[in-house]
Design a protein around this motif. Structure first.
Motif, short mmCIF file in Angstrom:
data_model
loop_
_atom_site.label_atom_id
_atom_site.label_comp_id
_atom_site.label_asym_id
_atom_site.label_seq_id
_atom_site.Cartn_x
_atom_site.Cartn_y
_atom_site.Cartn_z
N ARG A 68 0.87 -1.32 -0.06
CA ARG A 68 0.05 0.07 0.18
C ARG A 68 0.98 1.03 -0.21
O ARG A 68 0.58 2.45 -0.95
CB ARG A 68 -0.89 0.31 1.29
N ILE A 69 2.13 0.91 0.58
CA ILE A 69 3.55 2.29 0.95
C ILE A 69 3.30 1.85 -0.84
O ILE A 69 3.56 3.71 -0.87
CB ILE A 69 3.84 1.91 2.06
N GLU A 70 4.11 1.28 -0.93
CA GLU A 70 4.96 1.44 -1.95
C GLU A 70 3.74 2.39 -3.47
O GLU A 70 4.25 2.66 -4.85
CB GLU A 70 4.89 0.32 -2.98
N GLN A 71 2.39 1.74 -3.71
CA GLN A 71 1.07 2.14 -4.24
C GLN A 71 0.83 3.62 -4.02
O GLN A 71 -0.05 3.80 -4.99
CB GLN A 71 0.25 1.21 -4.39
N ARG A 72 1.45 4.11 -2.55
CA ARG A 72 0.70 5.24 -2.33
C ARG A 72 -1.18 5.99 -2.17
O ARG A 72 -1.58 6.33 -2.04
CB ARG A 72 1.18 6.29 -3.55
N THR A 73 -0.95 3.99 -1.70
CA THR A 73 -2.70 4.22 -1.35
C THR A 73 -3.12 3.72 -0.03
O THR A 73 -4.27 3.69 0.46
CB THR A 73 -2.95 3.21 -2.13
N HIS A 74 -1.72 3.51 1.00
CA HIS A 74 -1.84 3.37 2.32
C HIS A 74 -2.78 4.61 3.19
O HIS A 74 -2.32 5.72 3.09
CB HIS A 74 -0.38 3.46 3.27
N PRO A 75 -3.98 4.31 3.40
CA PRO A 75 -4.49 5.50 4.56
C PRO A 75 -3.72 6.41 4.85
O PRO A 75 -4.31 7.67 6.27
CB PRO A 75 -4.97 4.74 5.20
N ASP A 76 -2.47 5.76 5.77
CA ASP A 76 -2.01 6.81 6.97
C ASP A 76 -0.04 7.36 6.16
O ASP A 76 -0.21 7.30 7.26
CB ASP A 76 -1.63 5.58 7.87
N LEU A 77 -0.89 7.23 5.02
CA LEU A 77 0.68 7.65 4.37
C LEU A 77 0.33 9.17 3.66
O LEU A 77 -1.27 9.56 2.71
CB LEU A 77 1.13 6.63 3.41
N PRO A 105 -3.50 6.53 14.34
CA PRO A 105 -4.05 5.88 12.52
C PRO A 105 -5.10 4.73 11.87
O PRO A 105 -5.55 4.16 13.10
CB PRO A 105 -2.57 4.93 12.50
N TYR A 106 -5.37 4.42 10.90
CA TYR A 106 -6.33 3.66 10.54
C TYR A 106 -6.39 1.95 10.21
O TYR A 106 -6.41 1.42 10.86
CB TYR A 106 -6.71 3.85 8.66
N LEU A 107 -5.05 1.93 9.92
CA LEU A 107 -3.98 0.95 9.90
C LEU A 107 -2.64 0.35 10.31
O LEU A 107 -2.91 -0.71 10.60
CB LEU A 107 -4.06 0.32 8.08
N ALA A 108 -2.30 1.45 9.97
CA ALA A 108 -0.43 1.62 10.67
C ALA A 108 0.10 1.85 11.96
O ALA A 108 -1.43 2.29 12.86
CB ALA A 108 0.11 3.16 9.62
N ARG A 109 0.86 1.40 12.57
CA ARG A 109 1.25 1.25 13.72
C ARG A 109 1.44 3.15 14.37
O ARG A 109 1.23 3.59 14.89
CB ARG A 109 2.85 0.20 13.62
N ARG A 110 2.42 3.48 13.20
CA ARG A 110 2.73 4.75 12.86
C ARG A 110 2.21 5.12 11.88
O ARG A 110 2.58 4.85 10.21
CB ARG A 110 3.98 5.75 13.33
N ALA A 111 1.75 6.97 11.66
CA ALA A 111 0.99 7.40 10.59
C ALA A 111 2.42 7.86 9.72
O ALA A 111 3.67 8.22 10.77
CB ALA A 111 -0.01 8.54 10.33
N VAL A 112 2.43 8.37 8.72
CA VAL A 112 4.11 8.78 7.86
C VAL A 112 3.34 10.25 6.81
O VAL A 112 2.97 9.55 6.21
CB VAL A 112 4.98 7.42 7.13
N CYS A 113 4.13 11.35 7.78
CA CYS A 113 3.99 12.23 6.55
C CYS A 113 5.48 12.74 5.98
O CYS A 113 6.80 12.33 7.06
CB CYS A 113 4.15 13.69 6.84
N ILE A 114 5.92 12.31 4.18
CA ILE A 114 6.46 12.81 4.18
C ILE A 114 7.04 14.16 3.01
O ILE A 114 5.50 14.17 2.60
CB ILE A 114 7.52 11.52 2.53
N ILE A 115 7.03 14.84 3.70
CA ILE A 115 7.86 15.99 2.72
C ILE A 115 9.01 16.83 1.72
O ILE A 115 9.99 16.43 2.76
CB ILE A 115 7.89 17.50 3.74
N ASP A 116 8.24 16.49 0.71
CA ASP A 116 9.63 16.22 -0.11
C ASP A 116 10.10 17.73 -0.52
O ASP A 116 9.26 18.66 -0.47
CB ASP A 116 8.99 15.78 -1.80
#
Length: 350
Positions: A68-77, A105-116
């Motif tokens: 899900r993270i790889e596909q950018r579809t994880h609700p907590d990413l 978080p919905y599914l994750a242990r920790r939600a993650v925010c990436i600021i590029d």
């Protein structure tokens, strides 16, 4: 792609994996280093690793969370990045994140925010992000990615764990270019040198423009070796200055510099292994027999000084004219004095 497959950043990866295994992952990281060396890739890897369902201290790329993270579809990413090339990161984007982090978080242990491209935050966006960093949500990991650490507010830097990324080693970069980019084999080493250890920069280099610059350099070398008159060299310098911006001229000078590096190496060793311009071996052999080692070293120095002068925003045409005159071993400078030609300032070059 587990951490072990991220190339050239072993030091940064070891640090992150140690934190994962010890359970000491920070609430916020600031990944800094040259553009295109794996910072963003590692940021997504860290997002996977803190939430991977199969591995500890790494990620599997196979479980539901990793996919899900790889596909950018994880609700907590959450990914914050410029909306267009050269655009700023707006305060509205930061506020959307702040609204989301108030929830578990919905599914994750920790939600993650990436600021590029975090250096592109507006002042308002940066100040708003600072408030989040001052009171970080317990179940949120923030990873900021930048190629310009000096453009990040000191107050933001002080609240993040800074992780430094290095330019990719030449051997690793050559291998990656050969594997991932469709370019002729004899151009791989040249591209690796020009890209400054950055695969991202290598991807952006226009090969057609690169080849055109090389051909122009070989034309100028012919002019220098054939004792072309001063007017011809001045004309060529003017043409270059008119047609190329400073960044393009820097690439042009880098190509020229690599040519003399090849002559210097071949003259010392007689071995073509490790040379950049291997498609011009006949000319390398010929020139290395004509020029003395002192002349080659002096030409390298002149080009390096011209490159530094251009960074100081000097007159492009005068800088190039000065360099071309001196690449001839000083003979054309004497010709100008002898013939009473127009004097040209030497821009502080020694």
């Amino acid at each position: 792609m587990p951490f072990g497959q991220i190339v050239g950043q072993e030091r940064a990866i070891r640090f992150l994996q140690a934190s994962l295994l010890k359970g000491t992952v920070s609430h916020a990281y600031l990944f800094t280093g040259p553009d295109g060396v794996g910072k963003r890739l590692t940021a997504f890897g860290l997002a996977k690793a803190v939430n991977c369902l199969e591995r500890n201290g790494d990620f599997c790329d196979q479980c539901d969370s990793c996919r899900r993270i790889e596909q950018r579809t994880h609700p907590d990413l959450f990914l914050i990045e410029p909306e267009a090339e050269g655009a700023k990161l707006k305060i509205e984007q930061v506020r959307e994140l702040q609204a989301a982090v108030g929830y578990r978080p919905y599914l994750a242990r920790r939600a993650v925010c990436i600021i590029d491209q975090a250096e592109r935050m507006t002042e308002a966006a940066a100040n708003s992000m600072l408030k989040t960093l001052e009171e970080p949500p317990a179940a949120m990991l923030i990873v900021m990615v930048t190629a310009s650490l000096e453009r990040i507010l000191p107050t933001i830097r002080s609240r993040c764990q800074v992780v430094r990324f290095s330019p990719l080693p030449k051997d690793d970069l050559e291998r990656l270019i050969g594997e991932q980019l469709s370019i002729p084999a004899d151009k791989v080493r040249l591209l690796a040198h020009l890209s400054g250890g950055s695969l991202g920069r290598a991807r952006r280099i226009d090969l057609a423009s690169l080849q055109d610059k090389r051909e122009r350099i070989f034309g100028l070398l012919d002019s220098l070796s054939s004792a072309a008159c001063v007017e011809v060299l001045f004309s060529q310098a003017k043409k270059l200055a008119d047609e190329e911006d400073v960044d393009s001229l820097q690439q042009f000078l880098d190509l020229w510099l690599y040519w003399y590096y090849d002559l210097w190496k071949y003259q010392l060793t007689g071995d073509e292994r490790g040379l950049i311009n291997t498609d011009r071996m006949e000319e390398i052999i010929r020139q290395s027999q004509i020029l003395s080692s002192h002349q080659i070293e002096e030409n390298i120095r002149l080009i390096e000084e011209t490159s530094a002068a251009l960074q100081r925003n000097v007159n492009k045409q005068l800088a190039l004219e000065t360099m071309m005159l001196r690449l001839g071993g000083g003979q054309r400078e004497k010709e100008i004095v002898k013939q009473g030609a127009i004097a040209r300032p030497y821009l502080g070059l020694k």
